[in-house]
Motif scaffolding. Structure first.
Motif, PDB file in Angstrom:
ATOM      1  N   ALA A 155       0.840  -1.215   0.000  1.00 46.65           N
ATOM      2  CA  ALA A 155       0.000   0.000   0.000  1.00 46.65           C
ATOM      3  C   ALA A 155       0.867   1.252   0.000  1.00 46.65           C
ATOM      4  O   ALA A 155       0.543   2.253  -0.637  1.00 46.65           O
ATOM      5  N   LEU A 156       1.994   1.190   0.698  1.00 40.62           N
ATOM      6  CA  LEU A 156       2.891   2.350   0.766  1.00 40.62           C
ATOM      7  C   LEU A 156       3.757   2.485  -0.478  1.00 40.62           C
ATOM      8  O   LEU A 156       4.030   3.591  -0.933  1.00 40.62           O
ATOM      9  N   SER A 157       4.214   1.356  -1.034  1.00 39.70           N
ATOM     10  CA  SER A 157       5.240   1.437  -2.077  1.00 39.70           C
ATOM     11  C   SER A 157       4.664   1.403  -3.488  1.00 39.70           C
ATOM     12  O   SER A 157       5.325   1.849  -4.419  1.00 39.70           O
ATOM     13  N   ALA A 158       3.439   0.908  -3.681  1.00 37.06           N
ATOM     14  CA  ALA A 158       2.920   0.760  -5.044  1.00 37.06           C
ATOM     15  C   ALA A 158       2.571   2.117  -5.640  1.00 37.06           C
ATOM     16  O   ALA A 158       2.068   2.995  -4.950  1.00 37.06           O
ATOM     17  N   ARG A 159       2.865   2.280  -6.909  1.00 32.63           N
ATOM     18  CA  ARG A 159       2.458   3.502  -7.610  1.00 32.63           C
ATOM     19  C   ARG A 159       2.256   3.200  -9.093  1.00 32.63           C
ATOM     20  O   ARG A 159       2.781   2.217  -9.608  1.00 32.63           O
ATOM     21  N   ASP A 160       1.483   4.067  -9.763  1.00 37.70           N
ATOM     22  CA  ASP A 160       1.265   3.908 -11.196  1.00 37.70           C
ATOM     23  C   ASP A 160       2.495   4.390 -11.945  1.00 37.70           C
ATOM     24  O   ASP A 160       3.016   5.476 -11.666  1.00 37.70           O
ATOM     25  N   CYS A 161       2.953   3.600 -12.911  1.00 37.35           N
ATOM     26  CA  CYS A 161       4.085   3.992 -13.749  1.00 37.35           C
ATOM     27  C   CYS A 161       3.727   5.284 -14.486  1.00 37.35           C
ATOM     28  O   CYS A 161       2.660   5.371 -15.111  1.00 37.35           O
TER      29      CYS A 161
END
Lengths: 199, 199
Positions: free
Chosen positions: B52-58
């Motif tokens: 939840a903390l580390s995921a992001r959209d490219c």
């Protein structure tokens, strides 16, 4: 090759170990979480970490709560001399949803099963016998499944409590509320007929 | 009345919002977690909080990763002049599991849908047009669903890229590998017949 980054694949692998989720549905659930990172994933992770740390088995009855004693054992209003014996915490939750029982519980953690190596010691039965004499229990209600294992366990407990002075009872068998005769199995219809009441 | 303590009910409520889980199966999943607090619940909570903390959209393609650029956009070996356009991250994962495509992706985040208020801007289509000219893309492969919305989106993108000089293609339609004719719908059989190849 891997479809998602390693951390996300790890999460999918853990989710896939939940009952009712397989590898495909775990992937779908994690993707849903990834799309709702703020509103759902973060609060869910936090709630799960909190419960993982705070949950414990009630020392008295085996129910799961967040203190050494579960809310039911800690509530003096529920010391009415009745103990309802259930196989599992899920059965306790089902009884509580009904709201018909106002006494306390004893969670066995399964039913007697030679195959699974579950004997009386594993099922907190000695603890139940001790409770009944310590608490001066008036009635022990056996709310166990109408299966061979469930009924074997019920008979064993009834024998173990024979000299305790407590009354032993089991849930009634019969037609479920809203149940149509046409859809009921023969065993249930037979049991309901044998236990028929005069109106 | 509540069956489980408030914290546990909150967790069940959050779990019930996952696709594929309802209130009953969420309750069952949480009970399973409660019984495996050490080996499953704690690691799952930790993995979920971490993602939840580390995921992001490219920023380039819309894939989900743990950096500003996803592993595929960050890999120079995949700059082969091909961009595969997919509706959703789950489609990208499915393509990657196959392992047949060695280029890069563009994740639309859905298909054009007036009903859901999804127009070209919401679907990163202007970003795709810009990428094709910036990256000197040779071929854009439209891997969209064979539904009305999917094909509408494919036509719209083909129009938007008409002057870009890139070749536009779509996935072939036909009999699935291992598919038996008897179980196929008429539309697929028709499409496979029209696209027949000489052997």
């Amino acid at each position: 090759m891997m479809a998602a980054p390693g951390d996300i694949e790890d999460l999918i692998g853990l989710m896939a170990r939940l009952p009712g989720l397989g590898p495909r549905s775990a992937r779908r659930a994690v993707l849903h979480l990834l799309k709702k990172r703020g509103p759902l994933m973060a609060p869910l992770a936090q709630a799960m970490a909190h419960v993982a740390l705070s949950a414990r088995d009630c020392v008295t009855c085996g129910n799961i709560g967040t203190d050494d004693q579960c809310p039911i054992c800690a509530d003096p209003a529920r010391a009415n001399g009745e103990i309802c014996v259930v196989a599992d915490v899920s059965d306790l939750w089902a009884m509580e949803r009904g709201g018909a029982f106002r006494g306390r519980y004893h969670v066995l953690g399964g039913t007697l099963s030679a195959l699974d190596g579950l004997g009386p010691e594993e099922l907190r039965i000695p603890r139940l016998v001790a409770r009944v004499s310590e608490e001066g229990t008036r009635e022990v209600i056996l709310a166990l499944a109408a299966t061979v294992d469930g009924q074997t366990t019920a008979h064993y407990i009834a024998d173990a409590l024979a000299g305790s002075g407590a009354q032993i009872s089991t849930l009634a068998q019969g037609v479920p509320v809203g149940g149509e005769l046409d859809y009921l199995d023969d065993g249930t219809i037979g049991a309901a007929l044998r236990a028929r009441r005069q109106v």
